[in-house]
Design a protein around this motif. Structure first.
Motif, PDB file in Angstrom:
ATOM      1  N   LEU A  65      16.630 -57.249 -29.069  1.00 16.96           N
ATOM      2  CA  LEU A  65      17.070 -55.859 -29.146  1.00 16.96           C
ATOM      3  C   LEU A  65      15.966 -54.940 -28.637  1.00 16.96           C
ATOM      4  O   LEU A  65      14.926 -55.387 -28.164  1.00 16.96           O
ATOM      5  N   GLY A  66      16.175 -53.665 -28.722  1.00 19.75           N
ATOM      6  CA  GLY A  66      15.172 -52.717 -28.252  1.00 19.75           C
ATOM      7  C   GLY A  66      15.468 -52.261 -26.835  1.00 19.75           C
ATOM      8  O   GLY A  66      16.613 -52.276 -26.368  1.00 19.75           O
ATOM      9  N   LYS A  67      14.413 -51.843 -26.115  1.00 20.76           N
ATOM     10  CA  LYS A  67      14.597 -51.271 -24.781  1.00 20.76           C
ATOM     11  C   LYS A  67      15.178 -52.282 -23.800  1.00 20.76           C
ATOM     12  O   LYS A  67      16.039 -51.961 -22.992  1.00 20.76           O
ATOM     13  N   ASN A  68      14.687 -53.509 -23.851  1.00 18.60           N
ATOM     14  CA  ASN A  68      15.156 -54.537 -22.921  1.00 18.60           C
ATOM     15  C   ASN A  68      16.074 -55.510 -23.644  1.00 18.60           C
ATOM     16  O   ASN A  68      15.750 -56.670 -23.859  1.00 18.60           O
ATOM     17  N   MET A  69      17.258 -55.019 -24.033  1.00 23.45           N
ATOM     18  CA  MET A  69      18.177 -55.859 -24.788  1.00 23.45           C
ATOM     19  C   MET A  69      18.672 -57.017 -23.919  1.00 23.45           C
ATOM     20  O   MET A  69      18.977 -56.862 -22.742  1.00 23.45           O
TER      21      MET A  69
END
Length: 984
Positions: free
Chosen positions: A118-122
């Motif tokens: 997950l996060g910015k670069n899912m």
């Protein structure tokens, strides 16, 4: 959107997974007010009815918002026009709602596994059709240990150590687990090893080099129910993961939370599910029998093939015992002095073959006191364990045991096929002698356990499944895939309307196709032979037997006791040996059985640097069996070869490369990772770089720890094991403080004029590129990683290219680089001369001793002890000398091949095989790494070369699994076929 009906809002999420169904109900505040978890056994509509019907009492005719998700839910949603939420999206919705600070989600289901970054670069990483490393895999392993999942969890917490076990699929793992069981390894240690293999599979197979860091959440059944599995993940990842409340239901919760405006009457939906009928949409093949008359004729014909039997109640005198301790069963036969079967037993070993044989012996000797067991013989996976436990006089490799039984029943037999629980053995017989042997590889797809796994999963016994298959009218065409790949095909067939009978018939046919086209690799089954005998418990399944005859287009012979043929052959061997040597009886008597004892412990051997994990089985009267050793230094000192380089070219190469000493130098340290191309080119680069003023630091020889050190950066689970090890070697150099690592790409290998070209295989040629983009330290340029393209093939151009590469980072002049390359080529030529000279020494020494000479033909990096797992030492234990392909390939001139011969390594193997065909005392064993696509070509070509002179082709596939039980059987089978003995 929240749907409100009569002041009450209801959102229902159904997660229809590969093996289970989860249902959740949320109220208007999105609170969880109901949840349920069930296994659906592929009866998806029926299970949905069972789960939704109780909700009718509280909801009545009110409409609800209901959505489906899960790997098996899409078909149902399409048929009934219900909303579907993709399961990854559903998981993300639930995580954002309940645990918004999550960085990584690891979810293991029944046959599905996924990691959500997950996060910015899912990103999401999911398993394909293979169910290795999932809940079904753990279920299979628990079944093998005869425990349930709860017991497995308890056992794992009690473990003291772990073994290396494959988790790519259940059938591969059985090949690793079963020998451990037969050697007496502690169940707790095996349980932990199984769970650790799941961790390794998830990290290496799914994460594929992407770091798992931050807040990690564990979801799914296995991670919910098995605290020891969560602990193994925590320890391997060096973090503390979270297993939230209701972790089983996160997909269902996300499905319910998804914004869905469509509403339904729950009672109408239940009605639709109750009357759900899937249309036939699968490919079928002809039924096994056209009518009852055809079945009766088939049955009557096979009932004629019977072993001669005698009545044990009236018999008095000498008898002979044969025991086949197989992968999952124990078979025993007792014959009289005329070879007639007096008594037999076929039973599950329940993970403890010793106890099963003890109970059998005690029962028989008590019941028949007038029968005297004068000689006994054992075979199978537990051959030596049973022989030592009960002091049997003889043991026999199982291939020969099956041959003896078939030859006794049908002297003119020319082809034998035995399909057991986990293995397939086939023998071609010419003039009464074994001419060729076919054995399945590490995978046990298409064997008895394959059918048992599916019948049990669908709620039937193997016998019930066989009877249903015989009556199937539309057998499903399932091909010949392995167990876990087949899971998806079977489930899809069920969804497409196939009956259980149709599926069981399709599975029986797939077993036969696997044996014929993947093990025997027959292009025309009708050419196998005219007198074919089938053996093994799997052929007691009439559906498999009928499928085999249909595929062959001819009739075969199955003895009524087909499952006992290994044990029967052993009993015959005991009788034959007794007639020859008349040695004293040692098999335990009834009196001695009363004081029988068996204890097991494990220790790390301290005899050498291998530090083998030994399993010591101790019995009464100081009998003992030690297994797990890679050499005989401690276990059998009388047969230990103290100077192995005199008989083992692999040992010579290892010593030679280890003897390349490094010294401090003016330009600092430069690291060379000892794997792949460096196992051949190390002498060149060591001399060359030392001449240039570098202190050459070579990574340490590979161990299991080397693999684990680099495991998290491996980007592909299907790459060969040597390539996987390279990650660990690079990391070891970095951890040692080496600031420069030299590992160039190289499309071309040395030009030896043996083939049509001189390419490196793609992995050897370009793996530095993979490392550079997947190892954080290299990607972030924390160390200088020199991976430019060059080749040793052109001696004139190399100095210019090397100067061009190194001068980017160091001050060098062309003259010193030219001199360094000259010294490098001299060092490499000296190494090649030494290898060839040592090969002649080994050949002469072997012939003095009368030992057979085995050419372990592979690639240079198969010399690595962690890659070959000590197969060379195992051959020494069997009184065989060991050569490698490059020690003899130069002894024959170049010859045009029938395949494209453009790889240097392949050309050497072909020429080594050609030379072996000219030497009566030489045999070739090809080492093949799992994942090596090119060897699909080399194996067929080498087989064809050997067949020109009736040499037996033997192949051993190797990967990270170190247990050599199956390998030893293969080697002993080869030795038995060529008339040699000595390997126990």
């Amino acid at each position: 959107m929240v749907c409100v009906f009569g002041g009450f809002s209801v959102k229902i999420g159904l997660d229809v997974g590969s093996t289970t169904m989860k249902c959740v109900v949320l109220d208007e505040q999105l609170n969880l007010v109901h949840h349920e978890y069930r296994r659906h056994y592929s009866q998806i509509p029926q299970t949905a009815v069972q789960m939704l019907t109780p909700l009718l009492e509280s909801l009545g005719q009110r409409k609800v918002c209901l959505s489906l998700s899960g790997s098996a839910g899409m078909g149902l949603s399409q048929q009934l026009n219900l909303p579907f939420v993709q399961e990854v999206y559903a998981t993300r919705i639930a995580i954002q709602h309940y645990l918004p600070s999550t960085d990584v989600v690891i979810e293991l289901g029944g046959e599905d596994a996924k990691i959500l970054f997950l996060g910015k670069n899912m990103e999401v990483r999911m398993n394909g059709t293979c169910a290795g490393g999932t809940g079904s895999f753990i279920d299979q392993m628990a079944s093998l240990l005869h425990v349930d999942q709860d017991q497995m969890d308890v056992l794992a917490h009690q473990a003291k150590q772990s073994y290396t076990i494959a988790s790519r699929c259940g059938v591969f793992a059985k090949s690793d687990v079963q020998p451990l069981i037969n050697q007496g390894a502690d169940k707790a240690d095996i349980a932990l090893s199984v769970l650790q293999s799941v961790v390794n599979q998830t990290i290496a197979g799914l994460a594929q080099g992407r770091p798992i860091t931050g807040q990690v959440v564990y979801l799914g059944g296995p991670l919910t129910f098995l605290s020891s599995l969560r602990k193994a993940f925590d320890e391997t990842l060096n973090l503390q993961g979270i297993c939230p409340e209701n972790s089983l239901y996160f997909v269902a919760l996300g499905t319910a939370l998804a914004k869905e405006e469509t509403s339904f009457s729950l009672s109408d939906l239940v009605y639709q599910l109750e009357h759900y009928r899937a249309d036939k949409a699968f490919t079928s093949i002809p039924a096994l029998f056209d009518d009852q008359e055809q079945w009766q004729a088939f049955s009557a014909r096979h009932q004629k093939a019977k072993l001669q039997k005698a009545d044990p109640h009236s018999y008095k005198g000498q008898a002979f015992l044969g025991v086949d301790a197989g992968s999952t069963t124990v078979k025993a036969c007792i014959i009289d002095t005329e070879g007639r079967l007096l008594y037999s037993r076929y039973q599950q070993n329940n993970g403890n073959p010793v106890q099963a044989v003890k109970e059998f012996l005690t029962s028989f000797l008590t019941t028949y006191p007038d029968i005297q067991l004068v000689k006994s013989c054992s075979t199978g996976y537990g051959e030596l364990l049973i022989k030592n436990a009960f002091d049997f006089e003889y043991s026999l490799v199982e291939t020969m045991a099956h041959y003896k039984s078939a030859h006794t029943f049908l002297p003119e037999v020319d082809f034998i096929i035995d399909i057991g629980g986990q293995d397939i053995k086939c023998f071609k017989i010419v003039d009464g002698v074994i001419d060729d042997i076919f054995l399945n590889e590490a995978c046990s797809s298409g064997c008895g356990s394959f059918l048992q796994t599916f019948s049990n999963a669908l709620g039937y016994s193997s016998q019930q499944a066989a009877q249903l298959a015989l009556k199937a009218r539309n057998p499903v065409d399932l091909g010949s895939r392995c167990t876990v790949f087949m899971n998806s095909s079977v489930k899809q067939a069920q969804k497409d309307g196939a009956s259980v009978a149709d599926i069981f018939a399709g599975l029986a046919i797939s077993v036969v196709k696997n044996a014929l086209y993947k093990v025997i690799r027959s292009t025309d089954p009708s050419l196998l032979g005219r007198h074919i005998v089938v053996q093994g418990g799997t052929f007691l399944n009439d559906a498999v037997l009928r499928s085999f005859e249909m595929e062959l287009g001819s009739e075969v012979i199955r003895v009524d006791e087909a499952g006992l043929m290994g044990a029967y052959g052993c009993a015959l061997h005991a009788k034959q040996q007794h007639d020859k040597d008349h040695k004293a009886t040692t098999t335990l008597s009834l009196a001695k059985l009363s004081s029988f004892s068996h204890r097991t412990r494990t220790v790390h051997c301290k005899g050498c640097t291998n530090a083998c994990l030994l399993t010591i089985n101790s019995f009464d009267s100081d009998r003992k069996l030690i297994s797990g050793n890679k050499c005989d230094r401690i276990v059998r000192p009388d047969s230990f070869v103290s100077n192995p380089e005199l008989l083992n070219l692999y040992a010579f190469k290892q010593q030679y490369l280890a003897g390349l000493a490094s010294e401090r130098n003016k330009r600092g340290r430069i690291g060379l990772p000892l794997q792949l191309s460096y196992y051949e080119q190390l002498p060149f680069w060591h001399a060359c770089l030392s001449s240039l003023g570098f202190e050459v630091v070579v990574s340490e020889p590979s161990t299991r720890q080397t693999y684990l050190r680099g495991q998290s950066t491996i980007s592909s689970d299907t790459i060969c094991y040597p390539a996987k090890l390279m990650h660990g070697h690079i990391q070891q150099l970095i951890d040692a403080g080496v600031e420069t690592v030299f590992y160039p790409c190289s499309s071309y290998n040395l030009k030896e004029e043996k083939g049509d070209n001189h390419f490196n295989c793609p992995v050897v040629a370009y793996y530095p590129e993979v490392l550079r983009h997947n190892m954080p330290a290299l990607l972030e340029q924390k160390v200088l990683f020199i991976s430019d393209y060059l080749s040793l093939a052109d001696e004139r151009f190399l100095p210019l290219r090397l100067h061009e590469i190194l001068s980017k980072h160091f001050i060098l002049d062309k003259k010193e680089v030219r001199l360094a390359c000259k010294l490098g080529y001299e060092a490499l030529k000296n190494y090649q001369k030494a290898v060839r000279a040592q090969s002649l020494i080994i050949i002469n020494e072997a012939r003095k001793r009368g030992w057979p000479i085995m050419v372990l033909a592979g690639r240079p990096y198969h010399v690595d002890g962690e890659v070959n797992h000590g197969i060379d030492s195992l051959l020494l234990q069997c009184n065989c000398a060991v050569l490698s392909e490059d020690g003899i390939s130069h002894l024959v001139p170049k010859q045009k091949r029938t395949v494209l011969n453009q790889w240097t390594y392949h050309a050497r193997m072909y020429d080594a095989a050609r030379y072996v065909t000219t030497q009566a005392d030489m045999q070739i064993i090809q080492l093949v790494s799992f994942g090596c696509g090119l060897d699909a070509v080399t194996s067929d070509e080498i087989r064809d070369i050997l067949r020109q002179t009736k040499k037996i082709y033997t192949q051993i596939k190797i990967d990270e699994i170190a247990n050599l039980g199956a390998v030893k059987i293969r080697i002993r089978s080869l030795l038995a076929a060529i008339g040699e003995t000595g390997c126990q």
